[in-house]
Design an enzyme around this catalytic site. Structure first.
Site, PDB file in Angstrom:
ATOM      1  CB  CYS A  88     -52.196  49.107  43.099  1.00  0.00           C
ATOM      2  SG  CYS A  88     -51.665  50.660  43.862  1.00  0.00           S
ATOM      3  CB  CYS A 133     -44.809  48.766  46.755  1.00  0.00           C
ATOM      4  SG  CYS A 133     -46.607  48.569  46.914  1.00  0.00           S
TER       5      CYS A 133
END
Length: 359
Positions: free
Chosen positions: A105, A203
């Site tokens: 990410c 997440c």
């Protein structure tokens, strides 16, 4: 005073919130953004997700932006996040590897995609609330990534993939502070997130149940296979290799009469290889997908301190070249649970030399 514009990634947490305040004090024009990366789900599920870029994070970040008087936007990055993080995450597990989605990410979303967006908007820099520091080396002219002032919160392990172009346009203002100091600043300026706890989970998997996530979100079937020992003797049946990682002892789902650990995953033959604790240790790894920051690349016999996972301690090691795209790393002492798919990151004191993905 500095009139440069900065696009700040705001997670709704205390670190990025205080980063905004510090940048304002330094004279930057700050534009706050939260990256929309959550995938298609109903409104109730979005609100319950607690990750760094969730819907609840948007509410907290917006309140902080209003308090500080800075513009705030939500950028839709869910497609690139799905492609470069979630799909990568799923593929790695089915290959018998243990991925690091935060590193992916950072590399593809929080830096490259956000930086591209910032440049397209005429913004000079991007900034985050990571505990790390970026400095320019006056001798080499290279941009160097250095540890934060506090080892306990240092996040450089997850940032070794940043390029010179990205680092030249990156600000990390909280790297000069401890976590306690950051929370104190937040209290002083009246930010509502001053005591907000850090986000721990991945997440996009709020319950940390990777097996459930993979079974529900991949067309590939999770197929049971054999537990074997390091000599190939069959010990029992496993639930599917995606449920296991190197070094794991708990949750094997079978009793052996003595402690057994995952030594390796054989995806080709759908086998989980088990052994005793001593068999989990190794002094050598190979790595590829390399990125070096403080120099163009490594040299044969190069001495470094190497770290094989975020929570691991650095250990002295020597780098040996294996062509131009792969290296062999030999540690002075054996390391526990060297895990394919994770990253090995190299340090020279508080400077990040570079790193790669463990093969």
């Amino acid at each position: 005073m500095n009139s440069k514009k900065v696009m700040l990634g705001m997670s709704g947490g205390v670190d990025s919130s205080v980063a905004a305040a510090i940048l304002l004090r330094q004279g930057y024009e700050v534009i706050g953004v939260t990256l929309q990366i959550w995938q298609d789900m109903d409104e109730e599920s979005k609100k319950s997700e607690g990750g760094c870029c969730s819907l609840s994070a948007v509410d907290d970040a917006r309140r902080v932006a209003n308090k500080l008087g800075i513009p705030y936007y939500v950028l839709n990055f869910k497609d690139i996040f799905n492609k470069t993080v979630i799909e990568y995450f799923k593929d790695e597990y089915f290959k018998g590897r243990t991925p690091n989605p935060c590193i992916a990410c950072n590399r593809h979303v929080k830096w490259q995609a956000m930086l591209d967006k910032a440049i397209s908007m005429g913004i000079d820099y991007i900034a985050t609330g990571h505990y790390a520091k970026v400095v320019e080396d006056p001798v080499s002219g290279r941009f160097i990534l250095k540890k934060s002032v506090t080892d306990r919160k240092d996040q450089t392990y997850a940032l070794y993939n940043l390029t010179q172009e990205q680092l030249s346009r990156t600000l990390m203002p909280v790297g000069d502070y401890s976590k306690e100091q950051i929370r104190e600043i937040a209290k002083e300026i009246g930010l509502s997130v001053a005591t907000k706890p850090d986000s721990q989970e991945i997440c996009f998997i709020s319950d940390n149940d990777y097996g459930r996530f993979l079974s529900e979100n991949s067309p590939k079937k999770i197929i049971p296979g054999k537990f074997v020992d390091t000599r190939g003797n069959v010990l029992g049946t496993h639930r599917g290799i995606v449920h296991y990682t190197v070094g794991q002892r708990k949750g094997l789902g079978i009793a052996f009469g003595k402690p057994m650990f995952v030594v390796a995953l054989d995806a080709e033959n759908n086998r989980v290889i088990l052994g005793d604790d001593s068999e989990v240790f190794s002094d050598t790894l190979t790595a590829s997908d390399l990125n070096f920051i403080s120099m163009e690349g490594p040299y044969d016999g190069m001495r470094v301190n190497a770290k094989i996972r975020y929570s691991a301690r650095e250990a002295p090691a020597t780098i040996w070249l294996m062509g131009t795209k792969q290296i062999r790393v030999v540690f002075d002492t054996p390391q526990r649970a060297i895990t394919p798919g994770q990253s090995v990151v190299f340090y020279d004191g508080d400077v990040v030399v570079g790193g790669g993905t463990i093969d």
